[in-house]
Design a protein around this motif. Structure first.
Motif, PDB file in Angstrom:
ATOM      1  N   UNK A   1      21.863 -23.528 -16.486  1.00 23.33           N
ATOM      2  CA  UNK A   1      22.672 -22.821 -15.501  1.00 23.33           C
ATOM      3  C   UNK A   1      22.689 -23.575 -14.166  1.00 23.33           C
ATOM      4  N   UNK A   2      21.609 -24.266 -13.805  1.00 22.38           N
ATOM      5  CA  UNK A   2      21.612 -25.090 -12.589  1.00 22.38           C
ATOM      6  C   UNK A   2      22.580 -26.261 -12.764  1.00 22.38           C
TER       7      UNK A   2
ATOM      8  N   UNK B   1      30.198 -27.003 -11.594  1.00 25.67           N
ATOM      9  CA  UNK B   1      31.236 -26.190 -10.949  1.00 25.67           C
ATOM     10  C   UNK B   1      31.504 -26.686  -9.534  1.00 25.67           C
ATOM     11  N   UNK B   2      30.454 -27.031  -8.811  1.00 24.67           N
ATOM     12  CA  UNK B   2      30.622 -27.552  -7.445  1.00 24.67           C
ATOM     13  C   UNK B   2      31.369 -28.875  -7.456  1.00 24.67           C
ATOM     14  N   UNK B   3      31.015 -29.751  -8.376  1.00 17.91           N
ATOM     15  CA  UNK B   3      31.716 -31.037  -8.477  1.00 17.91           C
ATOM     16  C   UNK B   3      33.194 -30.824  -8.784  1.00 17.91           C
ATOM     17  N   UNK B   4      33.460 -29.907  -9.707  1.00 19.41           N
ATOM     18  CA  UNK B   4      34.848 -29.645 -10.090  1.00 19.41           C
ATOM     19  C   UNK B   4      35.633 -29.067  -8.909  1.00 19.41           C
TER      20      UNK B   4
END
Length: 181
Positions: free
Chosen positions: A15-16, A22-25
């Motif tokens: 999950x980390x 998700x942040x990169x995307x």
């Protein structure tokens, strides 16, 4: 019991990693939107550099993003010496102003004074010049001349100084004896 701990560790690790992905995307999406819709054409490197500068500046006042030039300028400043006339400059009310000449430098010896307004550097008007542009124009090879045109309160005409650049040593600590003590 060990299986539960392993599964829990694996789940938290995944999950980390998923949150990081998700942040990169999100970052990639923002870059793509800017590339597509921004007012002026920018390439990906320009966008990423601007986003990094702005984003890192938001962390705290002491965490700037330095590109190659910024890093080189920082090294010049922190190493304590460079070729120039020997003045500290800044922008006051949007005007390039001498904050102070540095003691025992060519500018100091030539008679440049605090609060002199720099109108031109080597014939180039400073009216729309940034502080960085002005500093870059004033720094140069040791032994080379620089012409600074100033306006000084109390003088009717602008005054031109031709100064030979020298290695400017920035002394962070100055000491002297007072009454031999």
């Amino acid at each position: 019991m060990i299986r539960i701990v392993i599964v829990a560790l694996l789940f938290s690790f995944l999950s980390a990693k998923e949150a990081r992905l998700d942040s990169y995307m999100k970052f990639v999406k923002v870059v793509n939107i800017i590339e597509k819709y921004y007012v002026e054409p920018l390439d990906t490197n320009q966008i990423v550099e601007k986003l990094l500068k702005g984003g890192i500046a938001q962390l705290d006042a002491h965490s700037p993003f330095l590109d190659k030039k910024g890093y080189k300028d920082l090294q010049v400043t922190t190493n304590g010496e460079f070729g120039g006339p020997g003045i500290v400059v800044g922008m006051r009310k949007g005007v390039l102003t001498i904050i102070s000449p540095i003691d025992d430098t060519p500018a100091y010896k030539a008679g440049v004074k605090a609060n002199d307004i720099i109108l031109k550097i080597d014939g180039k008007a400073t009216i729309d010049m940034t502080l960085d542009e002005a500093v870059n124009l004033m720094r140069g090879p040791v032994g080379s001349p620089i012409e600074i045109t100033i306006r000084r309160k109390g003088l009717k005409k602008a005054k031109i100084f031709t100064i030979t650049r020298e290695i400017i040593e920035i002394k962070s600590v100055i000491s002297k004896l007072i009454d031999n003590e």
